[in-house]
Design a protein around this motif. Structure first.
Motif, PDB file in Angstrom:
ATOM      1  N   THR A 174       4.357   1.616   3.072  1.00 51.93           N
ATOM      2  CA  THR A 174       5.503   0.664   3.380  1.00 51.93           C
ATOM      3  C   THR A 174       5.040  -0.767   2.644  1.00 51.93           C
ATOM      4  O   THR A 174       5.869  -1.700   2.333  1.00 51.93           O
ATOM      5  CB  THR A 174       5.366   0.210   4.939  1.00 51.93           C
ATOM      6  OG1 THR A 174       3.825  -0.222   5.293  1.00 51.93           O
ATOM      7  CG2 THR A 174       5.752   1.434   5.795  1.00 51.93           C
ATOM      8  N   GLY A 175       3.750  -0.761   2.094  1.00 51.00           N
ATOM      9  CA  GLY A 175       3.358  -2.086   1.521  1.00 51.00           C
ATOM     10  C   GLY A 175       2.866  -2.692   2.638  1.00 51.00           C
ATOM     11  O   GLY A 175       3.017  -2.331   3.873  1.00 51.00           O
ATOM     12  N   ALA A 176       2.120  -3.841   2.373  1.00 51.77           N
ATOM     13  CA  ALA A 176       1.369  -4.570   3.518  1.00 51.77           C
ATOM     14  C   ALA A 176       2.259  -4.801   4.604  1.00 51.77           C
ATOM     15  O   ALA A 176       3.377  -5.520   4.508  1.00 51.77           O
ATOM     16  CB  ALA A 176       0.854  -5.724   3.127  1.00 51.77           C
ATOM     17  N   THR A 234      -0.826  -8.250  -0.905  1.00 52.46           N
ATOM     18  CA  THR A 234      -1.575  -7.250  -1.661  1.00 52.46           C
ATOM     19  C   THR A 234      -0.552  -5.984  -1.790  1.00 52.46           C
ATOM     20  O   THR A 234       0.486  -6.104  -1.338  1.00 52.46           O
ATOM     21  CB  THR A 234      -2.646  -6.594  -0.838  1.00 52.46           C
ATOM     22  OG1 THR A 234      -1.972  -6.371   0.464  1.00 52.46           O
ATOM     23  CG2 THR A 234      -3.842  -7.521  -0.436  1.00 52.46           C
ATOM     24  N   SER A 235      -1.053  -5.148  -2.772  1.00 49.63           N
ATOM     25  CA  SER A 235      -0.144  -3.958  -3.171  1.00 49.63           C
ATOM     26  C   SER A 235      -0.836  -2.684  -2.993  1.00 49.63           C
ATOM     27  O   SER A 235      -2.041  -2.859  -2.992  1.00 49.63           O
ATOM     28  CB  SER A 235       0.369  -4.138  -4.491  1.00 49.63           C
ATOM     29  OG  SER A 235      -0.361  -4.277  -5.489  1.00 49.63           O
ATOM     30  N   PRO A 236      -0.354  -1.500  -2.896  1.00 51.02           N
ATOM     31  CA  PRO A 236      -1.239  -0.477  -2.804  1.00 51.02           C
ATOM     32  C   PRO A 236      -1.993  -0.043  -4.002  1.00 51.02           C
ATOM     33  O   PRO A 236      -1.807  -0.565  -5.140  1.00 51.02           O
ATOM     34  CB  PRO A 236      -0.224   0.702  -2.625  1.00 51.02           C
ATOM     35  CG  PRO A 236       0.953  -0.066  -2.446  1.00 51.02           C
ATOM     36  CD  PRO A 236       1.188  -1.266  -2.856  1.00 51.02           C
ATOM     37  N   ASP A 265       0.270   1.100   5.425  1.00 47.47           N
ATOM     38  CA  ASP A 265       0.623   0.128   4.118  1.00 47.47           C
ATOM     39  C   ASP A 265       0.749   0.999   2.965  1.00 47.47           C
ATOM     40  O   ASP A 265       1.364   0.314   1.996  1.00 47.47           O
ATOM     41  CB  ASP A 265      -0.682  -0.627   4.120  1.00 47.47           C
ATOM     42  CG  ASP A 265      -0.502  -1.857   5.247  1.00 47.47           C
ATOM     43  OD1 ASP A 265       0.444  -1.736   5.967  1.00 47.47           O
ATOM     44  OD2 ASP A 265      -1.344  -2.811   5.215  1.00 47.47           O
ATOM     45  N   ALA A 324      -2.990  -0.914   1.588  1.00 47.15           N
ATOM     46  CA  ALA A 324      -2.604  -1.569   0.453  1.00 47.15           C
ATOM     47  C   ALA A 324      -3.438  -2.808   0.356  1.00 47.15           C
ATOM     48  O   ALA A 324      -3.424  -3.747   0.478  1.00 47.15           O
ATOM     49  CB  ALA A 324      -0.895  -2.248   0.684  1.00 47.15           C
ATOM     50  N   ARG A 381       6.803  -0.252  -6.930  1.00 42.90           N
ATOM     51  CA  ARG A 381       5.786  -1.100  -6.648  1.00 42.90           C
ATOM     52  C   ARG A 381       4.326  -0.477  -6.227  1.00 42.90           C
ATOM     53  O   ARG A 381       3.401  -1.054  -5.827  1.00 42.90           O
ATOM     54  CB  ARG A 381       6.340  -1.384  -5.311  1.00 42.90           C
ATOM     55  CG  ARG A 381       7.538  -2.442  -5.060  1.00 42.90           C
ATOM     56  CD  ARG A 381       7.762  -2.995  -3.751  1.00 42.90           C
ATOM     57  NE  ARG A 381       7.816  -2.146  -2.673  1.00 42.90           N
ATOM     58  CZ  ARG A 381       7.633  -2.061  -1.524  1.00 42.90           C
ATOM     59  NH1 ARG A 381       6.770  -3.046  -1.153  1.00 42.90           N
ATOM     60  NH2 ARG A 381       7.494  -1.432  -0.713  1.00 42.90           N
ATOM     61  N   THR A 414       3.942   2.020  -3.849  1.00 41.19           N
ATOM     62  CA  THR A 414       3.943   2.613  -2.687  1.00 41.19           C
ATOM     63  C   THR A 414       4.080   4.214  -2.722  1.00 41.19           C
ATOM     64  O   THR A 414       4.844   4.624  -3.720  1.00 41.19           O
ATOM     65  CB  THR A 414       4.679   2.094  -1.630  1.00 41.19           C
ATOM     66  OG1 THR A 414       5.948   1.873  -2.522  1.00 41.19           O
ATOM     67  CG2 THR A 414       4.479   0.744  -1.324  1.00 41.19           C
ATOM     68  N   LYS A 435      -2.880  -9.627  -4.954  1.00 40.94           N
ATOM     69  CA  LYS A 435      -1.957 -10.115  -6.072  1.00 40.94           C
ATOM     70  C   LYS A 435      -2.725 -11.415  -6.477  1.00 40.94           C
ATOM     71  O   LYS A 435      -2.980 -12.098  -5.574  1.00 40.94           O
ATOM     72  CB  LYS A 435      -0.587 -10.207  -5.638  1.00 40.94           C
ATOM     73  CG  LYS A 435      -0.103  -8.893  -5.387  1.00 40.94           C
ATOM     74  CD  LYS A 435       1.478  -9.123  -4.862  1.00 40.94           C
ATOM     75  CE  LYS A 435       2.136  -7.879  -4.572  1.00 40.94           C
ATOM     76  NZ  LYS A 435       3.277  -8.052  -3.428  1.00 40.94           N
TER      77      LYS A 435
END
Ligand SMILES: Cc1cc2nc3c(=O)[nH]c(=O)nc-3n(C[C@H](O)[C@H](O)[C@H](O)COP(=O)(O)OP(=O)(O)OC[C@H]3O[C@@H](n4cnc5c(N)ncnc54)[C@H](O)[C@@H]3O)c2cc1C
Ligand code: SF4
Ligand code: FES
Lengths: 507, 295
Positions: free
Chosen positions: A462-464, A420-422, A459, A264, A438, A440, A268
């Motif tokens: 799941t996201g970070a 952070t995001s993916p 990640d 991810a 999101r 993911t 942001k």
């Protein structure tokens, strides 16, 4: 008996260098610490470990002086112990649940894990040849075999090794972070032909570009770990951006299964005015310049600017890493965070180390604007004061702004570590791949995605999150891929390559 | 490691390399870029893909020696290896994603400033090949900095050369030539400007005078080129965009050029230091060599 303290670099000295902070236990210290363990019947530590490392068992091996055996116990559940021992948030996992922590101090499980992993690495490096020029089957080499056997017998009742060699199915792994590495090594041990594709010029994911040298030495630990993965026969191809250099379709045509572990990595930004000023960067940029590009090294070709004063926004591990890096580059560093010290999501050890090194913490501050000078460079960060209100969905008390109370923190740089995001590079180029709002990747219990034969973990799903969860997901996906790739046969035995070599056995 | 199969000096300061990178060559489209690291410890530098040959598995890049990093790359010779090449990055030009029938009927004018000639080339080549009308205005400071003239002439209907000092072709800026052409009745559907940011800023101002849509290619600072760091961010239509994934091409009318130009200067002082260090190291090496030869 008290917890055995670990030797560390002096805070005032280490604030000016990038060498590892903790020296780790030596065998004597490890033995003393391990002897405190009660070897609980129902070990709480193990339940709290995301991958259920058999903690009391490996600790008992240290007590018995058999470090090699301890390493084998850990290896059954974790493929990156030297890394996890260093970076896991033990205080909320194993150590946080250790029974001894109820009254006194929990067992230093992380340090013991690190000791065992470092010991076994050092002993495999020192592997020598006997007088006949034949390598001694001692140390880690032997463990490798033991481990491999364990894995095979565990997952495969009829280990028909000869089939493996005949038809090796091919698996592509996208991303060389902990999830990708763990998935690749398990699949390689099962006999698959595995290739990792990595977009950066160097493998390791966050372990090389994000987490700094002073917490996780790159040569000594990460490179050694990568070497182990390569020794299993895994090919690592860098400079390939899946979704750009090659498409998912190309991978699907050329491989029997795919694992997506691209992390991810998308930073942001908060969207406050002034964020485009010179001197404002994401923690990802700052850390990538420093760690991946080696900007801290004398004579480095990639530039980095920490300024005389730096303000880091955020309270997680990424914020701590950015702050401690800026400090080492010579800046006077302040961390601003919306909530209070108690809510800081970073590992307790990180916060403690940052404080010792001289990083300042300004809590209950929400940035509202970056102020610039006439040249377009950062001059100050304007923050609004906050107070803690009622608990929110996450159970943490919610910060509420105090009307009209603002503070300008003068600074040369602002480093934004707001999470952070993916990255959507792959999903945008692959419409069939289902992603959440999101960004993911959507995966089921088995970590299978919406595309048959494509699995995902870490990640990216799941996201970070954490190294241990990513590692665990990689291993789980490897097991699912193994399941997916072995055709069922009459005997109910599963094996790779059985489709061809064992076809005659079918009814 | 990526082998250099051809090196050509286009001018004293501009070098062309043809490099082996099969996967990249197969995937590249006009408008995209790549990232290069010359040596094991080099910086990652973004360069536009100037040409690509999927059959041969090669890509062509053109680079101007400005700072230490570009000098390091230009010091490599034919047969040497470039440490890392990754791409194609960014989105292809907009017209690559539109139906060919539609694009074919349009007329384009390209404004190429200096090194910007390189990225214009594959775009003009593609459009010309599908039958669209293509004019190219190629600008340089002076005659010896005019590059790819012959190649460009082969992929457009009209090629106009402009030099600041009048040493070749039209004396003046590409924007002057554009205004002259439109003033004389020439009609275009779209302009594309690629070159230094200041040139693209003024090209946009000129295009606006004629209500001519204009696409620009933003050569921002970059590190990873995959959306991971945000070094490349710029403001487009009041929103933060990442040049490496959302671009590099944007609607010129919407780009905040002043902000983008300011951000380009973030590491200027550091770059000057690096350049000095490079020159000193080089001088020391050359000095040693001379001693060697003398004795
Ligand atoms: C600064 C920092 C500090 C951290 N500290 C801790 C800590 O102390 N403890 C802890 O447990 N966790 C920590 N984390 C979190 C932890 O590092 C991550 O959860 C973990 O690395 C995730 O692993 P992964 O394999 O899913 O992804 P990553 O490690 O992110 O690896 C993904 C890899 O995929 C590559 N990639 C991405 N897209 C593509 C593509 N399209 N094609 C090919 N390759 C691609 C990336 O370049 C990268 O190398 C930290 C994270 C950061 C950023
Ligand atoms: S809970 Fe603590 S004391 Fe009990 S086995 Fe685990 S580490 Fe040892
Ligand atoms: S170059 Fe890093 S996000 Fe664009």
């Amino acid at each position: 008996m008290k917890r055995v303290p670990v030797r560390e670099q002096d805070p005032l000295v280490r604030a000016h260098n990038f060498e590892e902070v903790s020296y780790g236990y030596n065998q004597q210290e490890a033995l003393a610490e391990a002897s405190r363990c009660l070897n609980c019947k129902k070990p709480m530590c193990m339940t709290a470990c995301p991958v259920s490392v058999k903690i009391p068992l490996f600790i008992s091996k240290i007590v018995a002086g058999d470090i090699a055996a301890a390493a084998d116990v850990i290896a059954q559940d974790s493929s990156l112990p030297a890394i996890c021992g260093r970076v896991c948030p033990q205080e909320t996992q194993c150590e946080g649940s250790c029974i001894l922590g109820k009254k006194g101090e929990p067992i230093a499980i992380g340090r013991l894990e690190r000791f065992v992993a470092d010991w076994s690495r050092e002993h495999s490096l020192n592997e020598t040849c006997n007088e006949n020029g034949v390598p001694e089957r001692s140390g880690a080499m032997q463990h490798e075999c033991v481990r491999k056997e364990a894995l095979e017998t565990e997952q495969n009742d009829a280990a028909q090794n000869n089939c493996i060699a005949v038809d090796r199915k091919k698996v592509a792994v996208v991303g060389s972070g902990p999830s990708g590495l763990a998935c690749a090594s398990d699949l390689a041990k099962l006999g698959y032909d595995v290739t990792i594709y990595e977009s950066l010029h160097k493998a390791g994911g966050v372990l090389v570009y994000g987490i700094p040298e002073f917490r996780l030495p790159k040569e000594k630990v990460v490179a050694a770990e990568l070497e182990n993965v390569k020794k299993l026969g895994v090919k690592i191809i860098t400079n390939v951006v899946v979704g750009k250099t090659v498409t998912m379709n190309w991978l699907r045509e050329n491989y029997d299964a795919i694992f997506l572990g691209q992390g991810a990595g998308l930073p942001k930004f908060s969207g406050i005015p002034g964020e485009d000023l010179n001197g404002v960067s994401s923690a990802n940029e700052f850390l990538t310049r420093n760690n991946l590009m080696g900007a801290f090294k004398p004579g480095a070709k990639t530039p980095i600017i920490a300024g005389a004063r730096a303000v880091v926004i955020g309270g997680g591990n990424v914020a701590m890493d950015a702050a401690r890096t800026a400090l080492r580059l010579g800046a006077d560093v302040t961390i601003v965070y919306r909530r209070s010290m108690a809510e800081l999501p970073a590992r307790a050890e990180q916060v403690h180390h940052a404080q010792e090194e001289g990083v300042k913490f300004m809590m209950l501050m929400a940035p509202v604007e970056v102020l610039g000078n006439e040249k377009g460079w950062v001059r100050a960060l304007r923050c609004q004061k906050m107070v803690l209100g009622e608990p929110d969905e996450s159970g943490r008390r919610k910060p509420v702004p105090v009307e009209g109370e603002f503070v300008d923190i003068e600074t040369d740089t602002v480093i934004s570590a707001l999470g952070t995001s993916p990255n959507r590079l792959i999903s945008l180029a692959t419409p069939e791949l289902e992603v959440s709002k999101r960004g993911t990747i959507v995966a089921n219990e088995e970590l299978a995605t919406s595309i048959p034969g494509v699995y995902a973990g870490g990640d990216a799903v799941t996201g970070a999150a954490t190294v241990i969860l990513a590692m665990g997901a990689g291993r789980k996906a490897a097991a699912s891929i193994h399941q997916y790739l072995q055709p069922a046969t009459d005997g109910g035995h599963h094996n790779i390559g059985f489709a061809e070599t064992g076809a005659a056995n079918r009814p | 490691m990526y082998r250099i199969i051809r090196k050509e000096q286009l001018s004293t300061v501009i070098t062309l390399f043809e490099v082996e990178a099969p996967l990249l060559a197969r995937a590249a489209k006009p408008g995209q870029f790549l990232i290069v690291r010359a040596l094991e410890d080099s910086e990652r530098i973004p360069l536009t893909v100037c040409d690509f040959n999927p059959e041969k598995g090669t890509v062509t890049i053109v680079i101007q020696t400005i700072g230490a990093s570009s000098k390091e790359l230009c010091a490599l010779e034919q047969g040497d290896y470039v440490c890392d090449v990754v791409g194609p990055l960014g989105r292809p030009s907009e017209f690559m994603e539109q139906p060919v029938e539609e694009v074919r009927g349009k007329s384009f004018v390209f404004l190429a400033g200096g090194l910007g000639t390189a990225p214009v080339y594959p775009q003009a080549k593609y459009l010309h090949s599908i039958g669209a009308k293509v004019d190219v205005i190629l600008g340089a400071k002076t005659e010896r900095l005019v590059i790819l003239e012959k190649e460009m002439a082969g992929v457009c209907d009209n090629l106009y050369i402009c030099t600041d000092d009048g040493s070749k072709g039209f004396k003046g800026l590409v924007t002057g030539k554009l205004e002259e052409l439109i003033g004389s009745g020439r009609q275009y559907d779209t302009a594309v400007a690629i070159g230094p940011m200041i040139m693209m800023k003024f090209a946009t101002l000129s295009a606006r005078k004629f209500n001519l849509p204009i696409i620009v290619s933003m050569n921002t600072l970059m590190v990873d080129g995959t959306g991971m760091c945000g070094a490349c961010r710029l403001t487009v239509d009041g929103q933060t965009k990442f040049a490496c994934v959302d671009g590099p091409e944007f609607d010129g009318y919407k780009v905040d050029f002043d902000g983008a130009m300011r951000r380009l200067g973030i590491y200027r002082s550091k770059e000057m230091e690096a350049n000095e260090a490079y020159e000193q190291a080089k001088a020391a090496r050359d000095h040693k060599c001379r001693i060697g030869i003398g004795e």
